[in-house]
Scaffold this motif. Structure first.
Motif, PDB file in Angstrom:
ATOM      1  N   GLY A  86     -38.625  31.791  84.026  1.00 47.01           N
ATOM      2  CA  GLY A  86     -38.221  33.170  84.345  1.00 47.01           C
ATOM      3  C   GLY A  86     -39.186  33.697  84.536  1.00 47.01           C
ATOM      4  N   HIS A  87     -40.293  33.875  83.675  1.00 44.65           N
ATOM      5  CA  HIS A  87     -41.375  34.330  84.069  1.00 44.65           C
ATOM      6  C   HIS A  87     -41.600  34.457  85.208  1.00 44.65           C
ATOM      7  N   ASP A  88     -41.695  33.471  85.950  1.00 49.98           N
ATOM      8  CA  ASP A  88     -43.018  34.064  87.493  1.00 49.98           C
ATOM      9  C   ASP A  88     -41.774  34.659  88.575  1.00 49.98           C
ATOM     10  N   LEU A  89     -40.570  34.442  87.827  1.00 47.91           N
ATOM     11  CA  LEU A  89     -39.657  35.955  89.076  1.00 47.91           C
ATOM     12  C   LEU A  89     -40.319  36.423  89.643  1.00 47.91           C
ATOM     13  N   SER A  90     -40.721  38.064  89.121  1.00 47.88           N
ATOM     14  CA  SER A  90     -41.307  39.052  89.746  1.00 47.88           C
ATOM     15  C   SER A  90     -42.168  38.383  90.644  1.00 47.88           C
ATOM     16  N   GLY A  91     -43.740  37.762  90.684  1.00 53.34           N
ATOM     17  CA  GLY A  91     -44.246  37.857  91.575  1.00 53.34           C
ATOM     18  C   GLY A  91     -43.826  37.222  92.966  1.00 53.34           C
ATOM     19  N   LEU A  92     -42.337  36.583  92.452  1.00 50.51           N
ATOM     20  CA  LEU A  92     -42.201  35.597  93.593  1.00 50.51           C
ATOM     21  C   LEU A  92     -41.011  36.621  94.948  1.00 50.51           C
ATOM     22  N   VAL A  93     -40.405  37.040  93.924  1.00 47.49           N
ATOM     23  CA  VAL A  93     -39.757  37.816  94.742  1.00 47.49           C
ATOM     24  C   VAL A  93     -40.668  39.717  95.527  1.00 47.49           C
ATOM     25  N   ALA A  94     -41.454  40.182  94.867  1.00 45.03           N
ATOM     26  CA  ALA A  94     -43.036  40.281  95.007  1.00 45.03           C
ATOM     27  C   ALA A  94     -43.258  39.566  96.546  1.00 45.03           C
ATOM     28  N   ALA A  95     -43.571  38.637  96.564  1.00 45.42           N
ATOM     29  CA  ALA A  95     -44.260  38.256  97.614  1.00 45.42           C
ATOM     30  C   ALA A  95     -43.067  37.894  98.894  1.00 45.42           C
ATOM     31  N   LYS A  96     -42.252  38.315  98.135  1.00 43.40           N
ATOM     32  CA  LYS A  96     -41.093  37.194  99.467  1.00 43.40           C
ATOM     33  C   LYS A  96     -40.500  36.345  99.862  1.00 43.40           C
ATOM     34  N   ILE A  97     -40.768  35.537  98.790  1.00 36.71           N
ATOM     35  CA  ILE A  97     -40.675  33.839  99.157  1.00 36.71           C
ATOM     36  C   ILE A  97     -39.156  33.440  98.839  1.00 36.71           C
ATOM     37  N   THR A  98     -38.197  34.141  97.293  1.00 35.94           N
ATOM     38  CA  THR A  98     -36.752  34.067  97.776  1.00 35.94           C
ATOM     39  C   THR A  98     -35.899  34.402  98.575  1.00 35.94           C
ATOM     40  N   GLN A  99     -34.700  34.240  98.595  1.00 34.80           N
ATOM     41  CA  GLN A  99     -33.803  35.227  99.366  1.00 34.80           C
ATOM     42  C   GLN A  99     -32.914  35.362  97.820  1.00 34.80           C
ATOM     43  N   PRO A 100     -31.571  36.628  98.394  1.00 39.72           N
ATOM     44  CA  PRO A 100     -31.155  36.008  97.194  1.00 39.72           C
ATOM     45  C   PRO A 100     -30.061  35.224  97.567  1.00 39.72           C
ATOM     46  N   VAL A 101     -29.067  34.912  95.721  1.00 39.65           N
ATOM     47  CA  VAL A 101     -28.146  34.592  97.000  1.00 39.65           C
ATOM     48  C   VAL A 101     -26.961  34.669  95.788  1.00 39.65           C
ATOM     49  N   ASP A 102     -26.371  35.573  94.822  1.00 42.46           N
ATOM     50  CA  ASP A 102     -24.765  36.027  95.028  1.00 42.46           C
ATOM     51  C   ASP A 102     -23.987  35.913  95.832  1.00 42.46           C
ATOM     52  N   GLU A 103     -24.332  36.603  96.894  1.00 42.18           N
ATOM     53  CA  GLU A 103     -23.269  36.407  97.937  1.00 42.18           C
ATOM     54  C   GLU A 103     -22.629  34.945  98.322  1.00 42.18           C
ATOM     55  N   LEU A 104     -23.724  34.061  98.716  1.00 39.28           N
ATOM     56  CA  LEU A 104     -23.858  32.689  98.978  1.00 39.28           C
ATOM     57  C   LEU A 104     -22.223  32.190  97.993  1.00 39.28           C
ATOM     58  N   LEU A 105     -23.099  32.437  96.042  1.00 40.67           N
ATOM     59  CA  LEU A 105     -22.665  32.194  96.032  1.00 40.67           C
ATOM     60  C   LEU A 105     -21.022  31.981  95.277  1.00 40.67           C
ATOM     61  N   GLY A 106     -21.149  33.890  95.610  1.00 40.09           N
ATOM     62  CA  GLY A 106     -19.355  34.484  95.672  1.00 40.09           C
ATOM     63  C   GLY A 106     -18.743  33.573  96.690  1.00 40.09           C
ATOM     64  N   GLU A 107     -18.955  33.401  97.687  1.00 41.98           N
ATOM     65  CA  GLU A 107     -18.656  33.103  98.714  1.00 41.98           C
ATOM     66  C   GLU A 107     -17.783  31.559  98.295  1.00 41.98           C
ATOM     67  N   ARG A 108     -18.560  31.109  97.287  1.00 39.42           N
ATOM     68  CA  ARG A 108     -17.977  29.109  96.797  1.00 39.42           C
ATOM     69  C   ARG A 108     -17.455  29.226  95.719  1.00 39.42           C
ATOM     70  N   GLN A 109     -17.008  30.828  95.325  1.00 39.05           N
ATOM     71  CA  GLN A 109     -16.736  30.825  93.909  1.00 39.05           C
ATOM     72  C   GLN A 109     -17.010  30.583  92.803  1.00 39.05           C
ATOM     73  N   VAL A 110     -18.463  30.964  92.350  1.00 36.87           N
ATOM     74  CA  VAL A 110     -18.961  30.630  91.044  1.00 36.87           C
ATOM     75  C   VAL A 110     -18.488  32.154  90.403  1.00 36.87           C
ATOM     76  N   ASP A 111     -18.308  31.589  89.275  1.00 34.44           N
ATOM     77  CA  ASP A 111     -17.635  32.792  88.286  1.00 34.44           C
ATOM     78  C   ASP A 111     -18.850  33.411  87.623  1.00 34.44           C
ATOM     79  N   PHE A 112     -19.773  34.286  87.612  1.00 35.39           N
ATOM     80  CA  PHE A 112     -20.286  35.035  87.639  1.00 35.39           C
ATOM     81  C   PHE A 112     -19.775  35.924  86.499  1.00 35.39           C
ATOM     82  N   GLY A 113     -18.764  36.430  85.963  1.00 37.08           N
ATOM     83  CA  GLY A 113     -17.333  37.024  85.240  1.00 37.08           C
ATOM     84  C   GLY A 113     -18.269  36.542  84.390  1.00 37.08           C
ATOM     85  N   ASP A 114     -16.878  34.780  83.947  1.00 38.50           N
ATOM     86  CA  ASP A 114     -16.967  34.382  82.721  1.00 38.50           C
ATOM     87  C   ASP A 114     -17.727  33.210  82.310  1.00 38.50           C
ATOM     88  N   GLY A 115     -18.232  33.025  83.260  1.00 41.60           N
ATOM     89  CA  GLY A 115     -18.552  31.557  83.169  1.00 41.60           C
ATOM     90  C   GLY A 115     -20.175  30.924  83.409  1.00 41.60           C
TER      91      GLY A 115
END
Length: 457
Positions: free
Chosen positions: A105-134
């Protein structure tokens, strides 16, 4: 909880192409020989951890491929977080990074700033990952920024007290007028200190607390103090504030007593963990990942309790998550595997190693994680204490400030004389203010505005 989409449309496209080729063949002529279609998609996943954890990821990958023959997942193991992160950064910079990679978790800020990652919420939402209670909401928030879930949290463990059940008598430690000590109700700092004193006899020591912010911060928070002025956008340490000083003073009165703990020279010869495993040390703080090591120690009988409370309950957390590399060509198939990775069956495989506490809430309440036939008997403490986790900053400029605080804490724990305490802490706070970035200008979005996904789109 998670439904992984099939790849039936690949077959449909293949059939359509075959029809198209046949339709272009002159009457009476045999259709030309066509080249075989490309083989299954190849995905790579970079992970780190001890051999049982690597083996669990390998099994999860194999199980996924068995269910999805058109996708083959290759697990790339590394011995350490640092080695994996270095190799992943270099590979992504060269354009051939892994599809997914595990981070702390401590590595996230540096990776996002360096644009090394891409968001995953929409992709996982399309696959019915239960962000609400799961999944753990705090973990989702920790991996969110810029109004998106940047990586999917996979594991989260609170810091707890491991104690030797042969050296620590909880009935005696609770005191005549104290409330009973239990996994559910926890214990007070006074009871914790009493247990340390009672266990310190016959060559044994009662307790070890590491002189670093991860282990000291919970005591400060529990006593009503704060470590920094703003966790999401820190501008200074606040160790010299009144309640922070009082909490530190209480802790120091315990950990500076030679009869109750070990000094630096003794720890240099043999670590606190080694002494706990051999039965010389009664209590040590640790995360879930410590459990398998202790189980392997012959004749060691141990259990866990929440961190003691000076006032309110508080602890720190060890957090990890899986990130998707930027510009992956097959993000849909990568998301298929990521959705499966955080599903109940896959997370149960990781939980059974004993090292991993998944963020999947249904799994941490199951026998796959609790493992009732093995120590610790009070494994439910881990799940109960997740809601007590408070974050430390993870901004890019935080690591050197944390190192500054750790150096000061080391002096406070081990130097022969530490009085007066307040000037030392004030100096550390003032130094930190020059190391941290100024506040976000007015009108600019701040990290606190990023939020986290609350439900599937």
């Amino acid at each position: 909880m998670v439904r992984v989409r099939g790849l039936a449309r690949v077959a449909a496209v293949t059939a359509a192409l075959a029809v198209a080729v046949a339709g272009c063949t002159p009457d009476g002529e045999a259709p030309p020989q066509t080249k075989e279609l490309a083989g299954p998609a190849l995905l790579s996943v970079a992970v780190y951890g001890p051999p049982p954890v690597i083996a669990a990821y390998t099994r999860i990958a194999a199980d996924f491929t068995e269910k999805n023959p058109n996708i083959v997942v290759n697990v790339k193991p590394y011995d350490s977080r640092a080695a994996e992160l270095k190799a992943t950064r270099e590979a992504i910079a060269k354009g051939h990074g892994p599809n997914l990679f595990l981070i702390d978790g401590h590595d996230l800020s540096g990776l996002v700033a360096a644009k090394i990652t891409q968001p995953v919420d929409e992709l996982l939402g399309e696959r019915q990952v239960d962000f609400g209670d799961g999944y753990s909401r705090d973990a989702l928030e920790a991996f969110s920024s810029d109004a998106a879930l940047q990586c999917m949290p996979t594991a989260q463990s609170p810091l707890v007290v491991y104690y030797n059940t042969r050296l620590v008598d909880l009935t005696r430690a609770q005191g005549r007028d104290g409330n009973p000590i239990s996994a559910d109700t926890g214990w007070t700092f006074e009871q914790f200190a009493r247990a340390a004193r009672q266990a310190s006899h016959g060559g044994h020591r009662g307790v070890y607390v590491a002189p670093d912010l991860d282990q000291v911060a919970p005591f400060i928070w529990s006593g009503g103090g704060q470590v920094v002025d703003n966790v999401e956008a820190p501008t200074t340490l606040t160790l010299s504030s009144g309640q922070s000083v009082a909490a530190l003073q209480t802790l120091l009165e315990l950990v500076r007593k030679p009869r109750l703990t070990y000094d630096q020279d003794q720890l240099a010869r043999r670590s606190a963990l080694q002494r706990f495993k051999s039965g010389q040390l009664a209590m040590i703080l640790g995360y879930r990942g410590l459990t398998p090591q202790l189980r392997q120690q012959e004749n060691l009988h141990f259990d866990v309790l929440p961190l003691p409370k000076l006032g309110t309950r508080a602890t720190t957390g060890d957090l990890s998550g899986m990130c998707m590399s930027r510009n992956v060509a097959d993000s849909g198939q990568t998301a298929d595997f990521l959705a499966y990775l955080v599903s109940d069956p896959a997370m149960a495989v990781l939980a059974r190693t004993g090292y991993v506490m998944p963020t999947n809430l249904s799994v941490i309440s199951s026998d796959a994680f609790l493992q009732p036939a093995q120590m610790p008997a009070s494994a439910s403490v881990f799940a109960d204490q997740v809601r007590r986790i408070r974050p430390l900053p993870t901004t890019i400029d935080w690591p050197p400030v944390a190192a500054l605080a750790d150096r000061q804490l080391n002096k406070l724990f081990y130097e022969p004389v530490v009085d007066p305490l307040l000037p030392r802490l004030t100096a550390a706070d003032q130094t930190s203010a020059g190391m941290l970035a100024p506040p976000t200008p007015s009108g600019s979005p701040s990290p606190s505005e990023s939020g986290s996904p609350t439900s599937s789109p």
